[in-house]
Write a protein that holds these residues in place. Structure first.
Motif, short mmCIF file in Angstrom:
data_model
loop_
_atom_site.label_atom_id
_atom_site.label_comp_id
_atom_site.label_asym_id
_atom_site.label_seq_id
_atom_site.Cartn_x
_atom_site.Cartn_y
_atom_site.Cartn_z
N SER A 294 -3.47 34.62 61.57
CA SER A 294 -3.57 34.38 60.14
C SER A 294 -5.03 34.51 59.68
CB SER A 294 -3.03 32.98 59.81
OG SER A 294 -3.13 32.70 58.44
N GLY B 253 -6.00 32.98 56.21
CA GLY B 253 -5.62 31.61 55.89
C GLY B 253 -6.76 30.63 56.11
N ASP C 166 -6.58 25.63 51.95
CA ASP C 166 -6.48 26.52 50.79
C ASP C 166 -5.26 26.25 49.91
OD1 ASP C 166 -4.40 27.55 52.30
OD2 ASP C 166 -5.28 29.54 52.58
N HIS D 76 -2.11 26.56 50.72
CA HIS D 76 -0.97 27.42 51.03
C HIS D 76 -0.76 27.49 52.54
CE1 HIS D 76 -2.32 29.04 47.09
NE2 HIS D 76 -1.03 29.24 46.88
N GLU E 232 0.49 30.22 55.53
CA GLU E 232 0.67 31.65 55.77
C GLU E 232 1.91 31.77 56.65
OE1 GLU E 232 -1.35 34.26 54.80
OE2 GLU E 232 -2.78 33.02 53.72
N THR F 113 2.76 38.88 56.44
CA THR F 113 2.24 37.56 56.12
C THR F 113 2.49 37.25 54.65
OG1 THR F 113 0.48 37.86 57.77
CG2 THR F 113 0.19 36.09 56.19
N LYS G 189 2.10 34.18 51.66
CA LYS G 189 1.60 32.87 51.26
C LYS G 189 2.77 32.02 50.75
CE LYS G 189 -3.23 33.81 50.24
NZ LYS G 189 -3.69 32.95 51.33
N GLU H 284 4.24 27.73 49.75
CA GLU H 284 4.09 26.29 49.60
C GLU H 284 5.37 25.55 49.99
OE1 GLU H 284 2.55 25.01 45.83
OE2 GLU H 284 1.16 26.71 45.69
#
Length: 299
Positions: A213, A216, A220, A222, A224, A256, A258, A260
């Motif tokens: 990652s 990442g 941040d 988030h 990954e 990859t 992003k 949540e």
């Protein structure tokens, strides 16, 4: 003069990471050092007159301390946490660019920079721990963990040899492991498919220092989600091969996304939460979401 609460895993590292050596280095840098060992029952009792916490150990020790801090009330919960990486992989420290000689890391605390750290919350699984700081996932990595244990390779004392052994075994199984179907919903969008690996990553590294990652950061806001479909099998094996041969590692990029909020159902039973391998019922639905700004770390 600032007061440090040093939480030390005496089983991590070598003689250079002993209680006496660490306390001497910290006090020589101008700090008051209150020492405790993870072998002591009362290490979780953080003194109120503490300016910041220092964890001397590997990823497992960091996870253990984080688990305690997450349950603490303010202001203890917001005490800055520093890492002296003394473990095998040190993926958390590496992801925060904390590396080098211990004395240099200690000296950097005089002009401290801090970052918020996120954690991943896990719902719907029967077992604890209920959160992760590195990664949660299915496929190649939990299978590697099972094989390392089965073949007795977790008992290798020398950390560089253990790391290389894990990478060699990962290279071997990456050729033979079959993709599994994963029902995967990432922030409301369907990404279901057959994968060799489905990892919800909070750190940049996983397992034996696999740099999966690169974009990442643990703070941040988030995850990954790193996905390796079956047609990337040779590409993944080539990446492991480059690490084994100490070649200049090409920056391999895999699928990859992003995220949540992630919902997963893996057609299989084995999963990992950080460095712990769990066995679930097949197709157990799991919900993972990010808890932003959970802790503060020194970098």
């Amino acid at each position: 003069m600032k007061t440090i609460y040093l939480i030390h895993n005496p089983g991590a590292g070598d003689e250079a990471n002993s209680k006496e050596s660490l306390v001497k280095l910290i006090e020589a840098a101008g700090y008051v050092c209150r020492y405790t060992s993870t072998d002591d029952d009362n290490w979780k009792d953080i003194p109120p007159q503490t300016d910041f916490i220092v964890i001397a150990g590997g990823d497992g020790t960091v996870k253990e301390v984080v688990a305690v801090l997450l349950k603490k009330a303010h202001p203890v919960k917001r005490l800055p946490v520093a890492i002296l990486p003394c473990g095998t992989a040190n993926n958390i420290a590496e992801s925060l660019n904390i590396k080098g000689e211990l004395i240099d890391i200690i000296r950097s605390w005089s002009t401290p920079q801090t970052t918020a750290i996120d954690v991943g919350e896990i719902f719907d699984i029967e077992q604890d721990p209920g959160f992760f700081i590195e990664s949660f996932g299915y496929g190649l990595f939990p299978y590697l963990m099972m094989e390392m244990k089965k073949q007795g390779r977790n008992d290798i004392p020398e950390k560089d040899q253990k790391m290389k052994t894990a990478q060699q075994l990962m290279h071997t199984i990456s050729h033979s492991y079959k993709p599994h179907y994963c029902e995967l919903i990432i922030d409301g969008e369907d990404h279901s498919g057959e994968y060799l690996m489905a990892e919800v990553m909070n750190t940049r590294f996983i397992g034996p220092n696999l740099f999966l990652s690169p974009f990442g950061h643990p703070g941040d806001g988030h995850f990954e989600v790193v996905l390796i479909p079956g047609n990337d099998q040779e590409k993944f094996a080539a990446y492991i091969d480059s690490k084994l041969n100490d070649a200049e590692v090409v920056e391999y990029t895999f699928t990859t996304i992003k995220a949540e909020d992630v919902h997963l159902k893996w057609k299989g039973r084995h999963v990992h939460v950080d460095d712990e391998q769990l066995t679930l019922k097949e197709n157990t639905p799991v919900h993972v979401r990010i808890k932003k700004n959970a802790l503060v770390f020194l970098i």
